[in-house]
Design a protein around this motif. Structure first.
Motif, PDB file in Angstrom:
ATOM      1  N   ALA A   1       0.826  -1.203   0.000  1.00 14.89           N
ATOM      2  CA  ALA A   1       0.000   0.000   0.000  1.00 14.89           C
ATOM      3  C   ALA A   1       0.865   1.259   0.000  1.00 14.89           C
ATOM      4  O   ALA A   1       0.564   2.236  -0.686  1.00 14.89           O
ATOM      5  CB  ALA A   1      -0.932  -0.011   1.215  1.00 14.89           C
ATOM      6  N   ASP A   2       1.950   1.234   0.778  1.00 15.39           N
ATOM      7  CA  ASP A   2       2.851   2.390   0.826  1.00 15.39           C
ATOM      8  C   ASP A   2       3.519   2.607  -0.524  1.00 15.39           C
ATOM      9  O   ASP A   2       3.650   3.743  -0.995  1.00 15.39           O
ATOM     10  CB  ASP A   2       3.922   2.184   1.897  1.00 15.39           C
ATOM     11  N   LEU A   3       3.950   1.510  -1.148  1.00 13.86           N
ATOM     12  CA  LEU A   3       4.595   1.627  -2.451  1.00 13.86           C
ATOM     13  C   LEU A   3       3.606   2.149  -3.497  1.00 13.86           C
ATOM     14  O   LEU A   3       3.951   2.995  -4.336  1.00 13.86           O
ATOM     15  CB  LEU A   3       5.147   0.269  -2.883  1.00 13.86           C
ATOM     16  N   PHE A   7       3.919   5.496  -5.994  1.00 16.85           N
ATOM     17  CA  PHE A   7       3.712   5.477  -7.435  1.00 16.85           C
ATOM     18  C   PHE A   7       2.610   6.461  -7.840  1.00 16.85           C
ATOM     19  O   PHE A   7       2.746   7.179  -8.841  1.00 16.85           O
ATOM     20  CB  PHE A   7       3.344   4.066  -7.916  1.00 16.85           C
ATOM     21  N   ARG A   8       1.509   6.491  -7.093  1.00 16.06           N
ATOM     22  CA  ARG A   8       0.408   7.403  -7.442  1.00 16.06           C
ATOM     23  C   ARG A   8       0.854   8.857  -7.374  1.00 16.06           C
ATOM     24  O   ARG A   8       0.492   9.672  -8.230  1.00 16.06           O
ATOM     25  CB  ARG A   8      -0.778   7.162  -6.513  1.00 16.06           C
ATOM     26  N   ASN A  60      -2.288  -2.255  -9.879  1.00 15.17           N
ATOM     27  CA  ASN A  60      -3.544  -1.507  -9.918  1.00 15.17           C
ATOM     28  C   ASN A  60      -3.581  -0.413  -8.851  1.00 15.17           C
ATOM     29  O   ASN A  60      -4.150   0.657  -9.079  1.00 15.17           O
ATOM     30  CB  ASN A  60      -4.729  -2.459  -9.769  1.00 15.17           C
ATOM     31  N   GLU A  61      -2.987  -0.684  -7.696  1.00 13.33           N
ATOM     32  CA  GLU A  61      -2.874   0.350  -6.674  1.00 13.33           C
ATOM     33  C   GLU A  61      -2.017   1.507  -7.183  1.00 13.33           C
ATOM     34  O   GLU A  61      -2.320   2.672  -6.951  1.00 13.33           O
ATOM     35  CB  GLU A  61      -2.250  -0.239  -5.403  1.00 13.33           C
ATOM     36  N   ALA A  62      -0.956   1.187  -7.894  1.00 15.93           N
ATOM     37  CA  ALA A  62      -0.029   2.215  -8.382  1.00 15.93           C
ATOM     38  C   ALA A  62      -0.698   3.154  -9.375  1.00 15.93           C
ATOM     39  O   ALA A  62      -0.407   4.351  -9.403  1.00 15.93           O
ATOM     40  CB  ALA A  62       1.192   1.560  -9.010  1.00 15.93           C
ATOM     41  N   VAL A  63      -1.587   2.635 -10.215  1.00 15.53           N
ATOM     42  CA  VAL A  63      -2.190   3.451 -11.288  1.00 15.53           C
ATOM     43  C   VAL A  63      -3.627   3.853 -10.977  1.00 15.53           C
ATOM     44  O   VAL A  63      -4.299   4.436 -11.826  1.00 15.53           O
ATOM     45  CB  VAL A  63      -2.148   2.689 -12.634  1.00 15.53           C
ATOM     46  N   THR A 102      -5.269  -6.373 -14.999  1.00 15.57           N
ATOM     47  CA  THR A 102      -4.358  -5.237 -14.834  1.00 15.57           C
ATOM     48  C   THR A 102      -4.936  -4.011 -15.535  1.00 15.57           C
ATOM     49  O   THR A 102      -5.193  -4.029 -16.735  1.00 15.57           O
ATOM     50  CB  THR A 102      -2.965  -5.570 -15.394  1.00 15.57           C
ATOM     51  N   ASN A 103      -5.118  -2.943 -14.786  1.00 20.28           N
ATOM     52  CA  ASN A 103      -5.820  -1.753 -15.290  1.00 20.28           C
ATOM     53  C   ASN A 103      -4.874  -0.788 -16.007  1.00 20.28           C
ATOM     54  O   ASN A 103      -4.579   0.305 -15.528  1.00 20.28           O
ATOM     55  CB  ASN A 103      -6.529  -1.040 -14.135  1.00 20.28           C
TER      56      ASN A 103
END
Length: 204
Positions: A1-3, A7-8, A60-63, A102-103
């Motif tokens: 989650a932190d990573l 990225f976001r 997906n969390e990153a983007v 993958t989004n």
């Protein structure tokens, strides 16, 4: 989650600066295409398919908050150190989940040698997502033939429409500080070939 949060924030800063294309390298899922590596993962008590799902969720969390006008590509990287690779094996074992879940807008896949498998996994790429065929090797100075690139692209169209395909080198020419056994002239010839192939295949 932190990573993912990092990225976001980075993608948001890039978009604010005017960037409209972001490419993420994904190594872990690419390595899990290799049966030998999957076996080693199981040997230490982990589950390869569970890791694939975890890494998809991380991407997906990153983007997640990426602006809609920014195109996101994911490069499946199998290693690129002095012309050497880390893993082999086709995409079949990860393709259905990876391509569907993958989004991102498109996938950049290495197909420069038989160790990457055939094009059958491309049947799982959903409508609306594209694939960049990495048919030109950045690991060797040997120049591929235009006829070969045209023929292999045609083979790929058995599983995905031509208008959802593109072509590129399979990886960067200098993924690490050690680089690869290719000269700047070799690189220019290969990039010129990519342009020639694109013109011959999509502008014919």
């Amino acid at each position: 989650a932190d990573l993912g949060k990092v990225f976001r924030e980075e993608i948001a800063a890039l978009a604010a600066a005017g960037c409209r294309y972001v490419q993420i390298d994904e190594v872990a899922i690419a390595l899990l295409c290799d049966p030998a590596i999957r076996e080693r993962v199981q040997h230490v008590g982990a589950e390869p398919d569970a890791l694939v799902d975890l890494y998809i969720d991380a991407l997906n969390e990153a983007v997640r908050d990426c602006p809609t006008d920014v195109v996101i590509g994911v490069h499946m990287c199998r290693g690129n150190f002095k012309g050497h690779y880390l893993a082999e094996g086709g995409y079949e074992s990860v393709a259905e989940r990876f391509f569907a879940r993958t989004n991102v807008n498109h996938f950049l896949l290495e197909f420069d040698t038989p160790r990457a498998g055939d094009f059958r996994p491309l049947r799982f790429v959903p409508k609306g997502k594209g694939v960049v065929l990495g048919l030109v090797s950045s690991k060797t100075p040997q120049l591929e033939s235009l006829d070969l690139l045209k023929r292999r692209t045609e083979e790929a169209t058995q599983f995905i429409d031509l208008d959802r395909l593109a072509i590129s080198p399979q990886c960067g020419f200098a993924s690490t500080v050690a680089g690869n056994p290719v000269t700047e002239d070799d690189e220019r010839k290969k990039l010129r070939l990519v342009v020639q192939a694109a013109e011959a295949i999509w502008l014919r």
